[in-house]
Design an enzyme around this catalytic site. Structure first.
Site, mmCIF file in Angstrom:
data_model
loop_
_atom_site.group_PDB
_atom_site.id
_atom_site.type_symbol
_atom_site.label_atom_id
_atom_site.label_comp_id
_atom_site.label_asym_id
_atom_site.label_seq_id
_atom_site.Cartn_x
_atom_site.Cartn_y
_atom_site.Cartn_z
ATOM 1 N N TYR A 161 0.732 -1.164 -0.010
ATOM 2 C CA TYR A 161 0.094 0.047 0.133
ATOM 3 C C TYR A 161 0.985 1.202 -0.085
ATOM 4 N N GLN A 203 1.183 4.915 -0.087
ATOM 5 C CA GLN A 203 0.511 6.141 -0.165
ATOM 6 C C GLN A 203 1.603 7.168 0.351
ATOM 7 N N THR A 204 2.141 6.945 1.490
ATOM 8 C CA THR A 204 3.046 7.986 2.203
ATOM 9 C C THR A 204 4.405 8.341 1.258
ATOM 10 N N ARG A 232 8.685 -12.668 41.737
ATOM 11 C CA ARG A 232 9.658 -11.973 42.271
ATOM 12 C C ARG A 232 9.298 -11.519 43.585
ATOM 13 N N GLY A 273 15.113 -4.617 36.784
ATOM 14 C CA GLY A 273 16.222 -4.840 35.910
ATOM 15 C C GLY A 273 16.122 -5.681 34.822
ATOM 16 N N GLU A 277 -0.819 4.617 10.199
ATOM 17 C CA GLU A 277 -2.281 4.590 9.883
ATOM 18 C C GLU A 277 -2.823 5.866 10.386
HETATM 19 C C1 LIG Z 1 -2.086 -15.873 5.474
HETATM 20 C C2 LIG Z 1 -2.969 -14.902 5.269
HETATM 21 C C3 LIG Z 1 -3.904 -14.399 6.636
HETATM 22 C C4 LIG Z 1 -4.831 -13.264 6.663
HETATM 23 C C5 LIG Z 1 -4.001 -12.089 7.362
HETATM 24 C C6 LIG Z 1 -4.891 -10.943 7.369
HETATM 25 C C7 LIG Z 1 -4.188 -9.645 7.535
HETATM 26 C C8 LIG Z 1 -4.890 -8.558 8.149
HETATM 27 C C9 LIG Z 1 -3.740 -7.763 9.250
HETATM 28 C C10 LIG Z 1 -3.673 -6.404 9.349
HETATM 29 C C11 LIG Z 1 -2.534 -5.754 9.781
HETATM 30 C C12 LIG Z 1 -2.244 -4.571 9.390
HETATM 31 C C13 LIG Z 1 -1.003 -4.165 9.704
HETATM 32 C C14 LIG Z 1 -0.642 -2.786 10.010
HETATM 33 C C15 LIG Z 1 0.602 -2.527 9.619
HETATM 34 C C16 LIG Z 1 0.669 -0.805 9.561
HETATM 35 C C17 LIG Z 1 1.102 -0.495 8.140
HETATM 36 C C18 LIG Z 1 0.819 0.941 8.142
HETATM 37 C C19 LIG Z 1 0.218 1.493 6.973
HETATM 38 C C20 LIG Z 1 0.090 3.261 6.777
HETATM 39 O O1 LIG Z 1 0.437 3.864 7.750
HETATM 40 S S1 LIG Z 1 -0.875 3.536 5.437
HETATM 41 C C21 LIG Z 1 -0.814 5.345 5.333
HETATM 42 C C22 LIG Z 1 -1.830 5.863 6.643
HETATM 43 N N1 LIG Z 1 -1.765 7.172 6.280
HETATM 44 C C23 LIG Z 1 -2.788 8.002 6.980
HETATM 45 O O2 LIG Z 1 -3.384 7.349 8.119
HETATM 46 C C24 LIG Z 1 -2.802 9.264 6.878
HETATM 47 C C25 LIG Z 1 -3.795 10.208 7.770
HETATM 48 N N2 LIG Z 1 -4.438 11.209 7.173
HETATM 49 C C26 LIG Z 1 -5.392 10.963 6.855
HETATM 50 O O3 LIG Z 1 -6.130 10.049 7.121
HETATM 51 C C27 LIG Z 1 -6.250 12.464 6.260
HETATM 52 O O4 LIG Z 1 -5.206 13.222 5.613
HETATM 53 C C28 LIG Z 1 -6.908 13.389 7.385
HETATM 54 C C29 LIG Z 1 -8.150 12.399 7.705
HETATM 55 C C30 LIG Z 1 -6.119 13.459 8.504
HETATM 56 C C31 LIG Z 1 -7.350 14.451 6.404
HETATM 57 O O5 LIG Z 1 -7.990 14.399 5.317
HETATM 58 P P1 LIG Z 1 -8.446 15.390 4.502
HETATM 59 O O6 LIG Z 1 -7.356 16.391 4.206
HETATM 60 O O7 LIG Z 1 -8.882 14.900 3.124
HETATM 61 O O8 LIG Z 1 -9.831 15.966 4.984
HETATM 62 P P2 LIG Z 1 -10.472 17.064 6.152
HETATM 63 O O9 LIG Z 1 -9.526 16.822 7.507
HETATM 64 O O10 LIG Z 1 -10.464 18.261 5.703
HETATM 65 O O11 LIG Z 1 -11.574 16.164 6.113
HETATM 66 C C32 LIG Z 1 -12.680 15.958 5.247
HETATM 67 C C33 LIG Z 1 -13.878 15.490 5.528
HETATM 68 O O12 LIG Z 1 -13.571 14.222 5.421
HETATM 69 C C34 LIG Z 1 -13.920 13.424 6.682
HETATM 70 N N3 LIG Z 1 -13.123 12.200 6.779
HETATM 71 C C35 LIG Z 1 -11.830 12.395 6.814
HETATM 72 N N4 LIG Z 1 -11.331 10.953 6.907
HETATM 73 C C36 LIG Z 1 -12.186 10.083 6.704
HETATM 74 C C37 LIG Z 1 -12.403 8.884 6.740
HETATM 75 N N5 LIG Z 1 -11.311 7.910 6.832
HETATM 76 N N6 LIG Z 1 -13.676 8.356 6.795
HETATM 77 C C38 LIG Z 1 -14.772 9.151 6.569
HETATM 78 N N7 LIG Z 1 -14.698 10.495 6.661
HETATM 79 C C39 LIG Z 1 -13.437 11.045 6.617
HETATM 80 C C40 LIG Z 1 -13.403 14.536 7.605
HETATM 81 O O13 LIG Z 1 -14.412 14.018 9.051
HETATM 82 C C41 LIG Z 1 -14.269 15.918 6.861
HETATM 83 O O14 LIG Z 1 -15.490 15.528 6.982
HETATM 84 P P3 LIG Z 1 -16.367 17.068 7.096
HETATM 85 O O15 LIG Z 1 -17.859 16.412 7.089
HETATM 86 O O16 LIG Z 1 -16.181 17.789 5.465
HETATM 87 O O17 LIG Z 1 -15.889 17.828 8.116
HETATM 88 C C1 LIG Z 2 6.367 1.487 10.697
HETATM 89 C C2 LIG Z 2 5.754 2.301 9.857
HETATM 90 C C3 LIG Z 2 5.022 1.619 8.678
HETATM 91 C C4 LIG Z 2 4.418 2.328 7.760
HETATM 92 N N1 LIG Z 2 3.745 1.622 6.920
HETATM 93 C C5 LIG Z 2 3.053 2.691 5.754
HETATM 94 C C6 LIG Z 2 2.937 1.679 4.746
HETATM 95 O O1 LIG Z 2 2.757 0.681 4.721
HETATM 96 N N2 LIG Z 2 2.170 2.563 3.429
HETATM 97 C C7 LIG Z 2 2.133 3.668 3.805
HETATM 98 O O2 LIG Z 2 1.519 4.635 2.885
HETATM 99 N N3 LIG Z 2 2.716 4.594 4.795
HETATM 100 C C8 LIG Z 2 3.251 3.762 5.700
HETATM 101 N N4 LIG Z 2 3.742 4.431 7.126
HETATM 102 C C9 LIG Z 2 3.801 5.885 7.006
HETATM 103 C C10 LIG Z 2 2.773 6.509 7.992
HETATM 104 O O3 LIG Z 2 1.451 6.315 7.876
HETATM 105 C C11 LIG Z 2 3.082 7.911 8.369
HETATM 106 O O4 LIG Z 2 4.186 8.097 8.812
HETATM 107 C C12 LIG Z 2 1.799 8.591 9.164
HETATM 108 O O5 LIG Z 2 0.506 8.489 8.521
HETATM 109 C C13 LIG Z 2 2.189 9.932 9.902
HETATM 110 O O6 LIG Z 2 2.583 10.888 8.896
HETATM 111 P P1 LIG Z 2 3.929 11.687 8.763
HETATM 112 O O7 LIG Z 2 5.150 10.575 8.881
HETATM 113 O O8 LIG Z 2 3.787 12.341 7.576
HETATM 114 O O9 LIG Z 2 4.006 12.638 10.161
HETATM 115 P P2 LIG Z 2 4.039 14.114 10.356
HETATM 116 O O10 LIG Z 2 2.463 14.640 10.011
HETATM 117 O O11 LIG Z 2 5.180 14.878 9.595
HETATM 118 O O12 LIG Z 2 4.102 14.291 11.824
HETATM 119 C C14 LIG Z 2 5.177 14.789 12.588
HETATM 120 C C15 LIG Z 2 4.449 15.620 13.437
HETATM 121 O O13 LIG Z 2 3.651 16.712 13.290
HETATM 122 C C16 LIG Z 2 2.569 16.651 13.795
HETATM 123 N N5 LIG Z 2 1.282 17.169 12.838
HETATM 124 C C17 LIG Z 2 1.103 16.631 11.690
HETATM 125 N N6 LIG Z 2 0.096 17.364 11.272
HETATM 126 C C18 LIG Z 2 -0.485 18.105 12.310
HETATM 127 C C19 LIG Z 2 -1.766 18.848 12.401
HETATM 128 N N7 LIG Z 2 -2.499 18.955 11.461
HETATM 129 N N8 LIG Z 2 -1.782 19.331 13.532
HETATM 130 C C20 LIG Z 2 -0.989 19.079 14.589
HETATM 131 N N9 LIG Z 2 -0.032 18.455 14.584
HETATM 132 C C21 LIG Z 2 0.409 17.909 13.427
HETATM 133 C C22 LIG Z 2 2.325 15.247 14.424
HETATM 134 O O14 LIG Z 2 1.520 14.956 15.385
HETATM 135 C C23 LIG Z 2 3.846 14.850 14.755
HETATM 136 O O15 LIG Z 2 4.028 14.906 15.927
HETATM 137 C C24 LIG Z 2 4.130 3.827 8.027
HETATM 138 C C25 LIG Z 2 4.983 4.529 8.831
HETATM 139 C C26 LIG Z 2 5.604 3.661 10.119
HETATM 140 C C27 LIG Z 2 6.399 4.426 11.202
#
Ligand SMILES: CCCCCCCCCCCCCCCCC/C=C/C(=O)SCCNC(=O)CCNC(=O)[C@H](O)C(C)(C)COP(=O)(O)OP(=O)(O)OC[C@H]1O[C@@H](n2cnc3c(N)ncnc32)[C@H](O)[C@@H]1OP(=O)(O)O
Ligand SMILES: Cc1cc2nc3c(=O)[nH]c(=O)nc-3n(C[C@H](O)[C@H](O)[C@H](O)COP(=O)(O)OP(=O)(O)OC[C@H]3O[C@@H](n4cnc5c(N)ncnc54)[C@H](O)[C@@H]3O)c2cc1C
Length: 710
Positions: free
Chosen positions: A178, A180-181, A353, A444, A467
């Site tokens: 996946y 995205q970042t 312990r 420890g 996430e």
């Molecule tokens: C053999 C096989 C066996 C089977 C195995 C099965 C396996 C299953 C295992 C699962 C294990 C998983 C392992 C996990 C490993 C971790 C890997 C990590 C992956 C990642 O990190 S992926 C990248 C993740 N990135 C993020 O999370 C980014 C965070 N940022 C955001 O989500 C957005 O940018 C935001 C929400 C902070 C802001 O979004 P945006 O700019 O678009 O918008 P607004 O803030 O202005 O919001 C607009 C309106 O949208 C609503 N909103 C926002 N998000 C959502 C949502 N997700 N859903 C619904 N609505 C959403 C807001 O509330 C706003 O609404 P409004 O009404 O307009 O106010």
């Molecule tokens: C182990 C690991 C696995 C990952 N796996 C995946 C993957 O599989 N796929 C993928 O796409 N991504 C993956 N990621 C990326 C991950 O989703 C991002 O690192 C995460 O969403 C945080 O975003 P950032 O790194 O841009 O943090 P930043 O947003 O740069 O955060 C830095 C600091 O800024 C602050 N900050 C940021 N925005 C705001 C705001 N609006 N208001 C106040 N404070 C704010 C935060 O709280 C934080 O303290 C992974 C990351 C890690 C560490």
């Protein structure tokens, strides 16, 4: 008992004084055991040092296992899969922190391949296969393949696209991640820079990384394993930027795994801690005008026609974030697993312990009997149960919302977003801190890798970031809270987990009726205090934002964001408390099980109340006297939990293999295990360390020479 101190000391002295020992010797203590024969070892192994603890339990542990796992079937399947993994030498993990990064990664590939072989050979169901993966307990590309790549295609692909790609993914003919970042943006998804420009001449998208900061950075499984990715990029067609969309892109050859033309990719480097998340190949990826067919854009939510016209289906654009919502939901369930592991280790070890308190040569005090140990540990035990039950509820909510979405009912989308984001943030932050607290609770020995706690912490702590950074997610919850408060005046009734806000008239002025410590055992008293606190904090924030009259609302939100975070946490804690109370109201079979859960529910709620007393007092929900009564009741509850503590962690039903901790062993036979484990360290392969002749000897000799000259 073996713990005759003098014997151990003698062995140790003899050992360290012998410079000529061969490699791979065994330490004298172990030799002594062996010389007494395997019979003796076996007898030692069968001693249950925690038997007395288990005997004091006032409930049926087997039935508690059912309550924890969710059903008798779930206990049975989990048990079978845990034992399958524990008995298979390929899944050995006790040497993991000593492997180099390359060895660790290869070990991960080997385990994943072996797991898949077993899944196919044994014809495991999806439920069994998922459990097997969990018990293998080593982060790897399969997590992202099953956890994000497949769900992204299911959620955002059309039926034809699912038909084409899912069978390939299900049989591991392709491996996906996946992506995205990016280097420059993670939290701000709308700020991503990778472009997908439609070329109508060839009916293709051109995927490109225009800047350094647009490099994909972090995706798990990308660095070395994946052949494909769901790539999030800005869709550009007819000269217009339509924002972020998902695309399936092949990255590596299916013949020799080499990167396809125009694709640059690799691993982003070592991460925090030994072992831990270093088994995962988090990757970097750049595109140089890579062409993919138009039908590899995930087109369930919006489409680009053959002519290049952009068409958006009549659905909320936030559905694009659906995969993240799904994973956040699963992360809450994972939090209870990680937390319960740490707590299981700390509770068992605290019962084994002993320190201080020996009188007239009698036994010393088990550290679990210290009130301070209990007041640090039992709230974490209660939190593990609380997170387990709220995780089950969240899973139900997610399923319910998904079904509604299928029927084009989007009314609960906001609720799903707020609950998954908020619960993910609170449960992961608490769990990460709690694992570290459990390490300290083990003194420890908790700092040794063999305790399992350092690796558990290192592998878990990024859950606060991935996430969605927890602060960013809580601010999403706060925004929804502010929106809900602003709608109260217009008479709009809040629903779902916000429904309590509809009682605004009452909750803004109610006074708690608690007048004795026991009154805090009344769930209505707890519920009311938590609702009033959460609502008043949210209303205060809303008033402060609107009173900043000179400012735009967004600027007011920005100014008040630290308070908004606290309001969001209060709201999420209310959800956790409410779901725990609802759970214990249900019929729960088994002698004493309901009573124990009731006690843990009260511990959880009163601990939060005590910890955040400032909120409850500042909002006038309770008086200082009522706060003191809550703390008094908490002390009584700890005493109630104490005789059941070991049995309550036994109910998690973890094998020693899964726990991976010499301190958390089921039999409590901690000291021989610690002792034996130490000798396995590669540093002990030779008695005289490598480097002695180069660095130590010359130093010592030089000093001796200087002294002799004086
Ligand atoms: C053999 C096989 C066996 C089977 C195995 C099965 C396996 C299953 C295992 C699962 C294990 C998983 C392992 C996990 C490993 C971790 C890997 C990590 C992956 C990642 O990190 S992926 C990248 C993740 N990135 C993020 O999370 C980014 C965070 N940022 C955001 O989500 C957005 O940018 C935001 C929400 C902070 C802001 O979004 P945006 O700019 O678009 O918008 P607004 O803030 O202005 O919001 C607009 C309106 O949208 C609503 N909103 C926002 N998000 C959502 C949502 N997700 N859903 C619904 N609505 C959403 C807001 O509330 C706003 O609404 P409004 O009404 O307009 O106010
Ligand atoms: C182990 C690991 C696995 C990952 N796996 C995946 C993957 O599989 N796929 C993928 O796409 N991504 C993956 N990621 C990326 C991950 O989703 C991002 O690192 C995460 O969403 C945080 O975003 P950032 O790194 O841009 O943090 P930043 O947003 O740069 O955060 C830095 C600091 O800024 C602050 N900050 C940021 N925005 C705001 C705001 N609006 N208001 C106040 N404070 C704010 C935060 O709280 C934080 O303290 C992974 C990351 C890690 C560490």
């Amino acid at each position: 008992m073996w713990r005759g101190g003098s014997n151990t000391r003698t062995c140790k002295r003899r050992f360290f004084s012998s410079p000529t020992r061969s490699r791979h010797h065994r330490p004298p203590y172990i030799c002594r055991l062996h010389s007494r024969g395997s019979q003796h070892l076996k007898a030692m192994a069968e001693v249950d040092h925690l038997a007395a603890e288990r005997a004091t339990a006032r409930f049926d542990v087997e039935e508690m296992k059912v309550a924890w796992a969710g059903s008798r079937h779930a206990v049975h399947v989990a048990d079978r899969m845990a034992r399958l993994v524990a008995s298979d030498p390929v899944f050995r993990k006790d040497n993991r922190t000593m492997l180099s990064r390359k060895e660790l990664f290869k070990d991960t590939l080997r385990k994943a391949a072996h797991a898949w072989k077993r899944i196919v050979e044994l014809r495991l169901t999806e439920e069994e296969a998922d459990l097997l993966r969990q018990y293998v307990d080593q982060p790897g590309y399969v997590d992202l393949h099953w956890g994000m790549f497949v769900p992204a295609i299911k959620g955002q692909g059309t039926e034809e696209q699912q038909h084409k790609w899912l069978p390939l993914a299900y049989k591991f003919q392709i491996i996906g991640c996946y992506a995205q970042t990016e280097l420059g943006h993670g939290s701000n998804v709308q700020g991503l820079e990778t472009t997908a420009t439609f070329d109508p001449k060839t009916d293709e998208f051109v995927i490109h990384s225009p800047t350094l900061t647009s490099s994909k950075w972090w995706p798990g499984g990308l660095g070395k394993a994946s052949t494909h990715a769901v790539v999030y990029a800005r869709l550009i067609t007819e000269g217009k930027d339509y924002g972020i969309h998902g695309f399936i892109v092949q990255l590596r050859s299916l013949e020799d795994h080499s990167p396809l033309p125009g694709v640059t990719l690799g691993d982003i480097g070592g991460k925090f801690g030994s072992g831990a998340y270093n088994s995962m190949d988090n990757g970097v990826l750049r595109f140089d005008h890579v062409r993919i067919p138009r039908d590899q854009m995930l087109m369930r939510l919006s489409q680009v026609t053959r002519e290049g016209k952009y068409v958006h289906s009549n659905v909320p654009k936030q559905l694009l974030y659906g995969t993240m919502v799904y994973v956040r939901q699963s992360i809450v369930a994972d939090a209870s697993k990680a937390l319960s592991r740490a707590v299981c280790i700390a509770v068992r070890y605290s019962a084994v312990r002993k320190q201080f308190g020996s009188q007239d040569g009698g036994p010393e005090t088990q550290v679990l009997n210290y009130k301070t140990q209990q007041s640090r540990l039992f709230p974490l035990l209660a939190s593990a149960y609380a997170f387990r039950f709220v995780g089950d509820w969240l899973n139900w909510l997610y399923t319910d919302v998904t079904q509604k979405l299928e029927a084009k009912d989007f009314s609960t989308l906001q609720e799903a977003h707020a609950c998954t984001a908020g619960l993910k943030a609170v449960t992961t932050s608490v769990t990460a801190d709690a694992i570290e607290e459990c390490r300290k609770l083990c003194g420890g020995h908790g700092y040794l890798n063999s305790s399992g706690l350092p690796e558990l912490f290192a592998v878990y702590v990024p859950a606060c970031t991935y996430e969605g950074d927890n602060v960013v997610l809580l601010l999403q919850v706060a925004r929804i809270l502010m929106k809900t408060v602003s709608q109260l005046a217009s008479g709009k009734q809040p629903v779902g987990t916000m429904a309590y806000m509809g009682k605004v008239q009452y909750l803004m002025q109610c006074k708690s009726a608690v007048s004795s410590a026991e009154d805090w055992l009344n769930p209505d008293a707890i519920q009311e205090a938590f609702e009033a606190r959460a609502l008043r904090m949210a209303v205060n924030c809303a008033q402060n934002i609107s009173q900043a009259a000179s400012q735009e609302e967004a600027a007011g939100f920005y100014e008040r964001s630290p308070d908004l975070l606290e309001a969001a946490v209060a709201h999420i804690q209310l959800i956790i408390v409410t779901k725990f109370i609802e759970k214990v109201h249900q019929e729960i079979p088994g002698h004493g099980v309901k009573e124990q859960l009731q006690a843990l529910c009260n511990v959880y709620a009163l601990y939060i109340l005590h910890k955040h007393l400032g909120d409850f007092l500042a909002t006038g929900c309770i008086t200082p006297r009522q706060g003191a009564l809550a703390n008094e009741q908490l002390g009584k509850l700890y005493a109630q939990v104490r005789p059941n503590a070991v049995a309550l962690v036994d109910a998690f039903n973890y094998t020693d293999h899964y726990l991976g901790s010499v301190l958390g062993r089921y039999d409590g036979d901690v000291y021989p295990a610690l002792y034996e484990e130490a000798w396995k360290d590669p540093l002990n392969e030779t008695v005289v360390p490598e480097g002695y002749h180069e660095y130590l000897r010359p130093l010592i000799k030089q000093q001796q020479l200087k002294l002799s000259r004086l």
